[in-house]
Write an enzyme that holds these catalytic residues in place. Structure first.
Site, PDB file in Angstrom:
ATOM      1  N   LYS A 233       0.811  -1.220   0.000  1.00  0.00           N
ATOM      2  CA  LYS A 233       0.000   0.000   0.000  1.00  0.00           C
ATOM      3  C   LYS A 233       0.842   1.267   0.000  1.00  0.00           C
ATOM      4  CE  LYS A 233      -4.396  -1.865   1.028  1.00  0.00           C
ATOM      5  NZ  LYS A 233      -5.421  -2.229   1.984  1.00  0.00           N
ATOM      6  N   ARG A 268      -3.880 -10.061   4.664  1.00  0.00           N
ATOM      7  CA  ARG A 268      -4.184 -10.122   3.232  1.00  0.00           C
ATOM      8  C   ARG A 268      -2.960  -9.622   2.468  1.00  0.00           C
ATOM      9  NH1 ARG A 268      -5.957  -6.597  -0.610  1.00  0.00           N
ATOM     10  NH2 ARG A 268      -7.496  -7.318  -2.130  1.00  0.00           N
TER      11      ARG A 268
HETATM   12  C1  7PJ Z   1      -8.202  -4.474   1.154  1.00  0.00           C
HETATM   13  C2  7PJ Z   1      -9.222  -5.245   0.622  1.00  0.00           C
HETATM   14  C3  7PJ Z   1      -7.957  -4.543   2.563  1.00  0.00           C
HETATM   15  C4  7PJ Z   1      -9.768  -6.114   2.682  1.00  0.00           C
HETATM   16  C5  7PJ Z   1      -8.290  -4.099  -0.953  1.00  0.00           C
HETATM   17  C6  7PJ Z   1      -5.284  -3.425  -2.348  1.00  0.00           C
HETATM   18  C7  7PJ Z   1      -6.492  -2.557  -2.394  1.00  0.00           C
HETATM   19  N1  7PJ Z   1     -10.006  -6.069   1.365  1.00  0.00           N
HETATM   20  N2  7PJ Z   1      -9.276  -5.001  -0.712  1.00  0.00           N
HETATM   21  N3  7PJ Z   1      -8.777  -5.377   3.271  1.00  0.00           N
HETATM   22  N4  7PJ Z   1      -7.607  -3.775   0.154  1.00  0.00           N
HETATM   23  N5  7PJ Z   1     -10.523  -6.911   3.456  1.00  0.00           N
HETATM   24  O1  7PJ Z   1      -5.328  -4.619  -2.553  1.00  0.00           O
HETATM   25  O2  7PJ Z   1      -4.200  -2.840  -2.124  1.00  0.00           O
HETATM   26  O3  7PJ Z   1      -7.095  -3.874   3.148  1.00  0.00           O
HETATM   27  S1  7PJ Z   1      -8.018  -3.450  -2.531  1.00  0.00           S
END
Ligand code: 7PJ
Length: 289
Positions: A233, A268
């Site tokens: 990020k 994640r």
């Molecule tokens: C997240 C997400 C996160 C959850 C994205 C990226 C942006 N779902 N989907 N948590 N971020 N639960 O993958 O950098 O932080 S999209």
């Protein structure tokens, strides 16, 4: 020094199984099937490529595969329901019988419904039910797991939102509302996971604070696993003097280890192998604390 707080151990109930969390940190591997996604855009857009990438992540130790067909990168546009379905459903159908459960990263009720029918077991809603609360009906009907992530505004305007005054208080309040809404739709508490939504409408300092205060956030949501996504990020890029997404691997690992020591149950990530290795060490230290 303050001791590492005890991490609760319990089970997260998703459609066809329960995932034990708290003993070791679970890894959710990101599979973007979007031509314009955050940082691996285009790379895994073909069906064969997507399947191969998912299988590789499972081999590397991913516990969950998170499939997204709508870029939620700050500043991005919404994708039509039809386009999102075309991207994700063929992939879900082919992956549904693999060992790791599938989560569908969407904010659209109809995409969630069809993805769950195709075999997904978790709905990952980055709006925490704010965009289309009816998505909760789909999760409830399938007895699916649901990830309620905190975010502000829409992907298009979230970075233009006035800054939050107290990030932990606002994230806690927002997620409490999301949990209440989920329960009003008949979703069981034991099926809900909580996510502070790193990068979604937060300043660099607030993202850092939210990781540092993750144990305090967790205290407000007993019985629910805490999931966190820091991988690649932009707050990492800013802390690394402008490093582009592909040079944030070590920063990602540092943030994951910090989150694990502060009580995260699920992380994640894009790079599963390095995360699994780092977590083994962090979990061992946690257990010894
Ligand atoms: C997240 C997400 C996160 C959850 C994205 C990226 C942006 N779902 N989907 N948590 N971020 N639960 O993958 O950098 O932080 S999209």
């Amino acid at each position: 020094m303050t001791p590492v707080p005890a991490r609760t151990t319990a089970e997260w109930k998703i459609s066809r199984r329960s995932l034990r969390y708290g003993e070791r940190t679970l890894v959710m591997g990101v599979l973007n099937v979007t031509p314009d996604s955050f940082s691996d855009g285009g790379q895994f857009f073909s069906l064969a490529g997507a399947l191969a990438h998912a299988e590789q992540m499972i081999d590397e130790g991913a516990d969950i595969i998170d499939i997204g067909g709508e870029s939620t990168r700050p500043g991005s546009n919404f994708v039509s329901e039809e386009e999102e379905l075309c991207r994700v459903i063929p992939v879900i159908e082919r992956l549904a019988n693999l060992s790791a459960p599938i989560s569908i990263d969407t904010t659209k009720p109809e995409v969630a419904r069809i993805a769950l029918q195709a075999g997904a077991e978790i709905v990952n809603d980055i709006s925490g039910l704010r965009f289309e609360p009816a998505i909760a009906e789909m999760a409830a009907a399938a007895k699916a797991g649901i990830v309620l992530m905190h975010s502000r505004g829409t992907p298009k305007d979230m970075q233009q939102m006035p800054p939050m005054e107290n990030a932990l208080a606002e994230v806690t309040a927002g997620l409490s509302e999301s949990v209440a809404l989920a329960e009003s739709f008949g979703i069981a508490r034991k099926s809900i996971a909580i996510d502070p939504g790193i990068g979604f409408g937060k300043t660099v300092d607030q993202n850092v604070e939210l990781i540092a205060e993750l144990d305090q956030l967790a205290q407000h949501f007993p019985g629910m696993p805490i999931l966190i996504g820091t991988s690649r990020k932009s707050f990492l890029g800013k802390l690394l003097n402008g490093a582009p997404a592909d040079e944030r691997v070590h920063g990602t690992i540092a943030s994951i280890v910090a989150a694990v020591l502060k009580g995260a149950h699920i992380v994640r990530v894009h790079e599963v192998k390095s995360a699994v290795e780092a977590i083994k060490i962090a979990d061992a230290i946690r257990r010894a604390s």
